[in-house]
Motif scaffolding. Structure first.
Motif, PDB file in Angstrom:
ATOM      1  N   VAL A 126      -7.074  -5.982  -1.928  1.00 23.42           N
ATOM      2  CA  VAL A 126      -6.990  -4.667  -1.737  1.00 23.42           C
ATOM      3  C   VAL A 126      -6.640  -3.683  -3.286  1.00 23.42           C
ATOM      4  O   VAL A 126      -6.712  -2.656  -3.404  1.00 23.42           O
ATOM      5  CB  VAL A 126      -5.587  -4.061  -1.126  1.00 23.42           C
ATOM      6  N   ASP A 127      -6.813  -4.658  -4.316  1.00 19.12           N
ATOM      7  CA  ASP A 127      -6.629  -4.084  -5.497  1.00 19.12           C
ATOM      8  C   ASP A 127      -7.959  -3.582  -5.814  1.00 19.12           C
ATOM      9  O   ASP A 127      -9.057  -3.828  -5.898  1.00 19.12           O
ATOM     10  CB  ASP A 127      -6.690  -5.169  -6.596  1.00 19.12           C
ATOM     11  N   PRO A 128      -7.868  -2.177  -6.327  1.00 18.72           N
ATOM     12  CA  PRO A 128      -8.866  -1.504  -6.626  1.00 18.72           C
ATOM     13  C   PRO A 128      -9.895  -1.894  -7.884  1.00 18.72           C
ATOM     14  O   PRO A 128     -11.049  -1.730  -7.875  1.00 18.72           O
ATOM     15  CB  PRO A 128      -8.433   0.228  -7.407  1.00 18.72           C
ATOM     16  N   LYS A 129      -9.303  -2.778  -8.557  1.00 23.57           N
ATOM     17  CA  LYS A 129      -9.914  -3.373  -9.659  1.00 23.57           C
ATOM     18  C   LYS A 129     -11.068  -4.275  -9.176  1.00 23.57           C
ATOM     19  O   LYS A 129     -12.033  -4.686  -9.963  1.00 23.57           O
ATOM     20  CB  LYS A 129      -9.039  -3.990 -10.648  1.00 23.57           C
ATOM     21  N   THR A 130     -10.819  -5.016  -7.868  1.00 24.19           N
ATOM     22  CA  THR A 130     -11.785  -5.904  -7.276  1.00 24.19           C
ATOM     23  C   THR A 130     -12.960  -5.370  -6.862  1.00 24.19           C
ATOM     24  O   THR A 130     -13.995  -5.810  -6.874  1.00 24.19           O
ATOM     25  CB  THR A 130     -11.049  -6.592  -6.100  1.00 24.19           C
ATOM     26  N   LEU A 140      -6.746  -2.361   7.964  1.00 24.94           N
ATOM     27  CA  LEU A 140      -7.048  -2.510   9.599  1.00 24.94           C
ATOM     28  C   LEU A 140      -6.027  -3.547  10.271  1.00 24.94           C
ATOM     29  O   LEU A 140      -5.418  -3.278  11.317  1.00 24.94           O
ATOM     30  CB  LEU A 140      -8.678  -2.971   9.749  1.00 24.94           C
ATOM     31  N   ALA A 141      -5.624  -4.524   9.440  1.00 22.77           N
ATOM     32  CA  ALA A 141      -4.872  -5.402   9.882  1.00 22.77           C
ATOM     33  C   ALA A 141      -3.306  -5.070  10.033  1.00 22.77           C
ATOM     34  O   ALA A 141      -2.555  -5.554  10.616  1.00 22.77           O
ATOM     35  CB  ALA A 141      -4.763  -6.589   9.064  1.00 22.77           C
ATOM     36  N   GLY A 142      -3.215  -3.854   9.215  1.00 19.00           N
ATOM     37  CA  GLY A 142      -1.775  -3.235   9.200  1.00 19.00           C
ATOM     38  C   GLY A 142      -0.823  -3.782   8.218  1.00 19.00           C
ATOM     39  O   GLY A 142       0.319  -3.449   8.263  1.00 19.00           O
ATOM     40  N   ILE A 143      -1.370  -4.389   7.273  1.00 18.85           N
ATOM     41  CA  ILE A 143      -0.621  -5.132   6.126  1.00 18.85           C
ATOM     42  C   ILE A 143       0.233  -4.100   5.426  1.00 18.85           C
ATOM     43  O   ILE A 143      -0.387  -2.936   4.920  1.00 18.85           O
ATOM     44  CB  ILE A 143      -1.178  -5.949   5.435  1.00 18.85           C
ATOM     45  N   ILE A 144       1.422  -4.067   5.353  1.00 12.54           N
ATOM     46  CA  ILE A 144       2.476  -3.066   4.671  1.00 12.54           C
ATOM     47  C   ILE A 144       1.574  -2.719   3.262  1.00 12.54           C
ATOM     48  O   ILE A 144       1.496  -3.574   2.452  1.00 12.54           O
ATOM     49  CB  ILE A 144       3.855  -3.334   4.336  1.00 12.54           C
ATOM     50  N   ASN A 145       1.631  -1.356   3.122  1.00 13.10           N
ATOM     51  CA  ASN A 145       1.091  -0.779   1.836  1.00 13.10           C
ATOM     52  C   ASN A 145      -0.573  -0.872   1.258  1.00 13.10           C
ATOM     53  O   ASN A 145      -0.918  -0.805   0.370  1.00 13.10           O
ATOM     54  CB  ASN A 145       1.918  -1.357   0.678  1.00 13.10           C
ATOM     55  N   ALA A 146      -1.291  -1.818   2.244  1.00 16.74           N
ATOM     56  CA  ALA A 146      -2.506  -2.098   2.086  1.00 16.74           C
ATOM     57  C   ALA A 146      -3.185  -0.904   1.752  1.00 16.74           C
ATOM     58  O   ALA A 146      -4.054  -0.767   0.719  1.00 16.74           O
ATOM     59  CB  ALA A 146      -3.194  -2.793   3.009  1.00 16.74           C
ATOM     60  N   GLN A 147      -3.235   0.078   2.531  1.00 18.54           N
ATOM     61  CA  GLN A 147      -3.952   1.367   2.502  1.00 18.54           C
ATOM     62  C   GLN A 147      -3.331   2.158   1.008  1.00 18.54           C
ATOM     63  O   GLN A 147      -4.320   2.843   0.465  1.00 18.54           O
ATOM     64  CB  GLN A 147      -3.978   2.282   3.682  1.00 18.54           C
ATOM     65  N   GLY A 152      -4.823   3.923  -4.415  1.00 21.43           N
ATOM     66  CA  GLY A 152      -4.220   4.067  -6.080  1.00 21.43           C
ATOM     67  C   GLY A 152      -2.629   4.716  -5.787  1.00 21.43           C
ATOM     68  O   GLY A 152      -2.151   4.876  -6.913  1.00 21.43           O
ATOM     69  N   LYS A 153      -1.931   4.394  -4.418  1.00 22.38           N
ATOM     70  CA  LYS A 153      -0.540   5.060  -4.375  1.00 22.38           C
ATOM     71  C   LYS A 153       0.353   4.010  -4.644  1.00 22.38           C
ATOM     72  O   LYS A 153       1.708   4.334  -4.561  1.00 22.38           O
ATOM     73  CB  LYS A 153      -0.578   5.709  -3.192  1.00 22.38           C
ATOM     74  N   ALA A 154      -0.100   2.677  -4.444  1.00 18.69           N
ATOM     75  CA  ALA A 154       0.798   1.715  -4.843  1.00 18.69           C
ATOM     76  C   ALA A 154       0.087   0.316  -5.556  1.00 18.69           C
ATOM     77  O   ALA A 154      -0.914   0.491  -5.812  1.00 18.69           O
ATOM     78  CB  ALA A 154       1.423   0.980  -3.430  1.00 18.69           C
ATOM     79  N   LYS A 155       0.871  -0.422  -5.948  1.00 15.64           N
ATOM     80  CA  LYS A 155       0.681  -1.754  -6.817  1.00 15.64           C
ATOM     81  C   LYS A 155       0.289  -2.808  -5.975  1.00 15.64           C
ATOM     82  O   LYS A 155       0.856  -2.997  -4.833  1.00 15.64           O
ATOM     83  CB  LYS A 155       1.617  -1.955  -7.745  1.00 15.64           C
ATOM     84  N   PRO A 156      -0.560  -3.714  -6.142  1.00 22.00           N
ATOM     85  CA  PRO A 156      -0.900  -4.728  -5.532  1.00 22.00           C
ATOM     86  C   PRO A 156       0.329  -5.504  -5.022  1.00 22.00           C
ATOM     87  O   PRO A 156       0.315  -6.183  -4.052  1.00 22.00           O
ATOM     88  CB  PRO A 156      -2.004  -5.751  -6.300  1.00 22.00           C
ATOM     89  N   ALA A 157       1.225  -5.588  -6.097  1.00 19.94           N
ATOM     90  CA  ALA A 157       2.442  -6.439  -6.046  1.00 19.94           C
ATOM     91  C   ALA A 157       3.360  -5.883  -4.768  1.00 19.94           C
ATOM     92  O   ALA A 157       4.170  -6.498  -4.315  1.00 19.94           O
ATOM     93  CB  ALA A 157       3.270  -6.404  -7.180  1.00 19.94           C
ATOM     94  N   ASP A 158       3.004  -4.568  -4.415  1.00 20.89           N
ATOM     95  CA  ASP A 158       3.821  -3.997  -3.312  1.00 20.89           C
ATOM     96  C   ASP A 158       3.335  -4.170  -1.771  1.00 20.89           C
ATOM     97  O   ASP A 158       3.746  -3.858  -0.646  1.00 20.89           O
ATOM     98  CB  ASP A 158       3.741  -2.314  -3.294  1.00 20.89           C
ATOM     99  N   MET A 159       2.139  -5.123  -1.729  1.00 17.27           N
ATOM    100  CA  MET A 159       1.470  -5.536  -0.690  1.00 17.27           C
ATOM    101  C   MET A 159       2.571  -6.242   0.429  1.00 17.27           C
ATOM    102  O   MET A 159       3.518  -7.183  -0.118  1.00 17.27           O
ATOM    103  CB  MET A 159       0.442  -6.155  -0.559  1.00 17.27           C
TER     104      MET A 159
END
Length: 540
Positions: A126-130, A140-147, A152-159
């Motif tokens: 989910v990291d935009p850098k990837t 789609l899987a509903g993982i918290i903060n994925a979207q 760009g509204k949260a950091k990968p560490a917040d997943m």
């Protein structure tokens, strides 16, 4: 984490029962193995990448299944088979999944595969850098903060993923997803080797750099010629693997692939390896080598819904109605394909889409309606509709495109110019929306209707038709939270195909593969998740 007694008990039972059902070559008693255990198989086109979080399309995913392993894999008949995970538990409302990882799983450099490798892989997705075109899969899987991370509204560490300890990986979802474990079969959710990626950057998938955790590791990659995989002796179940070397050939033309198979250059073809004009003959001459099974996959044409004149639903419907799907599946493809009038295949678990009204008409009635709609949209013999039909270079796609363009010309007077592009260029062109009508196909990532219908959500980066309808997004949001999502799936189907005709479904795929009789362990399933570690060469 709160568990119901029943749920906890069933989870423990599942872990202990399935632990024995792992991917491995199961050789029947009395079968003599060949001294040389090497397999050559067709790999369709040259893949754009081997990076699991960046793979798009079957060429990359079929190779990744040999090189990498996720939490779970898929076995014969679509059954889940433990991979790196030995089992899992889930809380009362299907929002917290906790996976127990095997302690003997290793990367090909000998280091352990740990929960942190899954955390890194999921966050990397989910990291935009990837810049992964599959980042939507985590949302789609509903993982918290994925979207939020994708936007760009949260950091990968917040997943919502974390390592509870070295061998316990936990995923937290923002809504119940009872089929989440099925989703982990997809390469997007494979673990990622952080040290190799940080050391080599985009070059980490090249020979000598690639660190993998599957039954095989990359030995050679000669672009447009071959890939060679060799046994990964650090793989946790290497003792049960028999094939020592796998050569994958990038052959995009089924006729060429068939010729090479006949010449003995191939032991197993790709999933579309039987030319239509040879099918009946092969059933008579070598029936034991013909393997035709249903596939959880759709073949369709994208209309660019944001680009005139395809932003006019009358144009989209006219072109779709004028495609004679029976002729396509009987005479052009002709190896077990099913004419499609819905997008979701009938073989998907838990939902069978109702046939839309136009499916009940005769082809003559569909043609008449198509003419009427196109005339309403302002096109006729004096003002013919002209556009380019884009497809990726492949003999089968070319034949379908020629047939469809001929139908459009004969029925509607439409001039469709055919344009083919090599896979990598085609993907870029389609992703950027630089087309009017383009060939597309989708193989289900897991056996549930959302793997198809979520494609048309406005936030989905694989929404190649650029369809954007808030009402549709609403139906899919309701389906994601419903105990019985089927009614909402039906509303979504009715909207995207019957009312809006965002794409033109053409047929449901079949897997049509040729397998030499000396190849044992071939285990087909609806999603064509085939693993070389199951196979072996019989003495012949």
């Amino acid at each position: 984490m709160k568990m119901t007694k029943t749920l906890l008990a069933s989870a423990v039972i599942a872990a202990s029962f399935t632990a024995m059902q792992v991917h491995a070559a199961d050789v029947p008693a009395g079968v003599k193995l060949a001294d040389k255990q090497e397999l050559v198989k067709g790999g369709e086109r040259e893949p754009a990448t081997l990076d699991p979080q960046k793979i798009q399309g079957t060429p990359g995913s079929l190779r990744a299944k040999d090189l990498f392993e996720g939490l779970y894999s898929e076995g014969e008949g679509g059954k889940l088979v433990p991979g790196v995970a030995t089992g899992y538990t889930v809380n009362d409302d299907n929002t917290v999944y906790t996976f127990n990882l095997r302690h003997d799983a290793k990367w090909s450099d000998g280091t352990p595969v740990t929960a942190n490798d899954f955390v890194y892989g999921f966050q990397r997705l989910v990291d935009p850098k990837t810049a992964s075109v599959y980042s939507w899969y985590a949302a789609l899987a509903g993982i918290i903060n994925a979207q939020n991370i994708i936007d760009g509204k949260a950091k990968p560490a917040d997943m919502g993923v974390k390592a509870l300890d070295k061998y316990t990986f936990q995923v937290t979802l923002d809504h119940p997803v009872p089929y989440f474990v099925k989703m982990t079969v997809n390469s997007a959710m494979y673990p990622a080797p952080k040290k190799a990626i940080e050391k080599f950057g985009d070059n980490w998938t090249k020979p000598g750099n690639l660190v993998s955790n599957g039954a095989y590791k990359l030995d050679t990659w000669i672009v447009n010629e071959k890939m060679v995989f060799v046994r990964n002796h650090d793989y946790w179940n290497d003792k049960k693997t028999i094939i020592n070397k796998v050569t994958v050939l990038p052959i995009k033309d089924s006729t060429v692939e068939f010729s090479r198979y006949q010449a003995g250059d191939l032991d197993v073809t790709s999933f579309s390896g039987i030319p239509t004009n040879r099918y009946k003959e092969l059933l008579k001459t070598t029936p034991d080598e013909v393997k035709v099974t249903p596939q959880l996959a759709a073949y369709y044409y994208d209309f660019n819904n944001q680009k005139p004149p395809f932003d006019d639903v009358r144009v989209r419907k006219a072109l779709s109605y004028a495609i004679d799907r029976t002729i396509i599946t009987k005479y052009v493809t002709g190896v077990g394909e099913i004419p499609a009038y819905t997008f979701t295949p009938p073989s998907v678990d838990g939902f069978k889409a109702k046939q839309p009204e136009y499916a009940k008409w005769t082809q003559a009635e569909r043609n008449a309606k198509a003419k009427e709609l196109l005339k309403e949209a302002g096109y006729d013999k004096n003002n013919p509709l002209d556009f380019t039909l884009l497809y990726n270079t492949n003999d089968g796609h070319k034949k379908i495109a020629i047939a469809v363009a001929s139908m459009w010309k004969k029925t509607l007077g439409v001039n469709a110019t055919l344009e083919n592009q090599e896979w990598k260029t085609f993907i870029d062109t389609r992703n950027l929306g630089n087309f009017g009508v383009a060939r597309d196909g989708w193989v289900g990532d897991y056996n549930e209707a959302s793997t198809f219908l979520d494609l048309f959500k406005s936030t989905n980066t694989s929404n190649n038709a650029h369809y954007n309808n808030p009402e549709y997004d609403g139906y899919m949001a309701q389906a994601a939270k419903a105990k019985d999502p089927a009614p909402f799936y039906q509303k979504a189907e009715d909207l995207v195909i019957d009312k809006d005709m965002a794409v033109a479904p053409i047929y449901q795929y079949s897997i049509k593969r040729l397998v030499k009789t000396y190849v044992g362990g071939y285990k087909p399933n609806l999603e064509d998740n085939i693993y070389t570690r199951d196979m072996y060469i019989i003495a012949h």
